[in-house]
Design an enzyme around this catalytic site. Sequence first.
Site, PDB file in Angstrom:
ATOM      1  N   ASP A  92       0.879  -1.180   0.000  1.00 35.81           N
ATOM      2  CA  ASP A  92       0.000   0.000   0.000  1.00 35.81           C
ATOM      3  C   ASP A  92       0.910   1.221   0.000  1.00 35.81           C
ATOM      4  OD1 ASP A  92      -2.282   1.678   0.343  1.00 35.81           O
ATOM      5  OD2 ASP A  92      -1.960   1.724   2.510  1.00 35.81           O
ATOM      6  N   SER A  93       0.291   2.400  -0.138  1.00 33.23           N
ATOM      7  CA  SER A  93       1.062   3.635  -0.025  1.00 33.23           C
ATOM      8  C   SER A  93       1.644   3.774   1.379  1.00 33.23           C
ATOM      9  CB  SER A  93       0.140   4.824  -0.289  1.00 33.23           C
ATOM     10  OG  SER A  93      -0.929   4.799   0.633  1.00 33.23           O
ATOM     11  N   CYS A 103      -4.276  -1.349  -1.978  1.00 34.06           N
ATOM     12  CA  CYS A 103      -4.504   0.090  -2.084  1.00 34.06           C
ATOM     13  C   CYS A 103      -5.410   0.307  -3.291  1.00 34.06           C
ATOM     14  CB  CYS A 103      -3.159   0.784  -2.308  1.00 34.06           C
ATOM     15  SG  CYS A 103      -3.289   2.526  -2.748  1.00 34.06           S
ATOM     16  N   GLU A 163      -4.708   8.447   9.314  1.00 33.45           N
ATOM     17  CA  GLU A 163      -3.261   8.289   9.558  1.00 33.45           C
ATOM     18  C   GLU A 163      -2.839   9.058  10.796  1.00 33.45           C
ATOM     19  OE1 GLU A 163      -0.460   7.100   7.755  1.00 33.45           O
ATOM     20  OE2 GLU A 163      -1.549   6.170   6.118  1.00 33.45           O
ATOM     21  N   CYS A 174     -11.155   2.748  -0.054  1.00 32.40           N
ATOM     22  CA  CYS A 174      -9.785   3.096   0.350  1.00 32.40           C
ATOM     23  C   CYS A 174      -9.472   2.186   1.523  1.00 32.40           C
ATOM     24  CB  CYS A 174      -9.712   4.562   0.773  1.00 32.40           C
ATOM     25  SG  CYS A 174      -8.140   5.006   1.559  1.00 32.40           S
ATOM     26  N   HIS A 217      -7.777   2.522   4.034  1.00 29.11           N
ATOM     27  CA  HIS A 217      -7.758   3.151   5.357  1.00 29.11           C
ATOM     28  C   HIS A 217      -9.160   3.124   6.014  1.00 29.11           C
ATOM     29  CE1 HIS A 217      -3.992   4.898   3.997  1.00 29.11           C
ATOM     30  NE2 HIS A 217      -3.808   5.452   5.185  1.00 29.11           N
TER      31      HIS A 217
HETATM   32  N1  DGL Z   1      -4.855   3.297   1.154  1.00 27.76           N
HETATM   33  C1  DGL Z   1      -4.907   4.028  -0.102  1.00 27.76           C
HETATM   34  C2  DGL Z   1      -6.076   3.545  -0.938  1.00 27.76           C
HETATM   35  O1  DGL Z   1      -6.673   2.522  -0.668  1.00 27.76           O
HETATM   36  C3  DGL Z   1      -5.088   5.507   0.023  1.00 27.76           C
HETATM   37  C4  DGL Z   1      -4.199   6.331   0.836  1.00 27.76           C
HETATM   38  C5  DGL Z   1      -3.379   7.298   0.049  1.00 27.76           C
HETATM   39  O2  DGL Z   1      -3.892   8.314  -0.450  1.00 27.76           O
HETATM   40  O3  DGL Z   1      -2.206   7.015  -0.049  1.00 27.76           O
HETATM   41  O4  DGL Z   1      -6.409   4.184  -1.910  1.00 27.76           O
END
Ligand code: DGL
Length: 269
Positions: free
Chosen positions: A11-12, A74, A154, A186, A188
């Site tokens: 992931d990012s 992600c 975050e 997302c 998160h």
């Molecule tokens: N976790 C990333 C996603 O599912 C998003 C977070 C980011 O913007 O890096 O898109």
Amino acid sequence: MDFNYPIGIFDSGIGGLTVANAILKQLPNEHIVYFGDTAHLPYGDKSADAIKSYAKKIGNFLVDKHAKIIVIACNTASSVAYDLLTKSTPEHVQIINVIDPVVHYIIQKKYKKVGVIGTQGTIKSNIYQQKIHLQDSSIKVHQLATPLLAPMIESGFVHGQISDLVIEEYLQHANLQDIDTLILGCTHYPLIKKEIEHYYNKHNKNVEVLATNEIVGKYVKQFMIENGLLNVADTAAKHSFYVSDYSDTFAKTTNLFFGKKIELKAIKL
Ligand code: DGL
């Protein structure tokens, strides 16, 4: 290929740990190698070209670590880099994105009015609508970019007045009024699923909020069974977690995402 090899996940940053956790719930015997590209966080507002180049490097790293499959945990990277990764990684390492399992679930459950929230990148790509309409064009897809949510989560703002206000502001947007289900687009967002459900309960709205990480976890299990990839060895599962930029605050937040303490190693790609 050895079935004792790990599942590669990236992931990012640490959002993908919600997916890693869901995968391990389904497959406690599997080893995991996780990469969080924290040096380039957030992906949500980066160009597609930038994300593709990060994803390619991470893909190579995970292949070097002997990943038997790679899960792009992600949505933003799944939207723009899935095709590229499928082509650029060796054929025996299959790539799973986090969007197809959810689309599959929506079709199976016959939802008709679907809301999607995600980063700017994911919503701009229109990937959910495209993939859903490829299978059933009668399903209405209503989308909204919610760029404050990932940085908010975050930073640890998940249960409280600030997060409730931000969530409320987004969910009352005109785009999301006529829906019967909401995709947390997302990785998160599963961390604020309860707060989102609370918003709908408070307003007497009947909207099913999908635990997208769990849907992906179950899909990965099924995929591994169907492709004969399960680890059948009787050894204790070992996991490694890497990030491209390390900070102590970050290390602390990872525990929230993964649900238990983990040790991060920093590595520059
Ligand atoms: N976790 C990333 C996603 O599912 C998003 C977070 C980011 O913007 O890096 O898109």
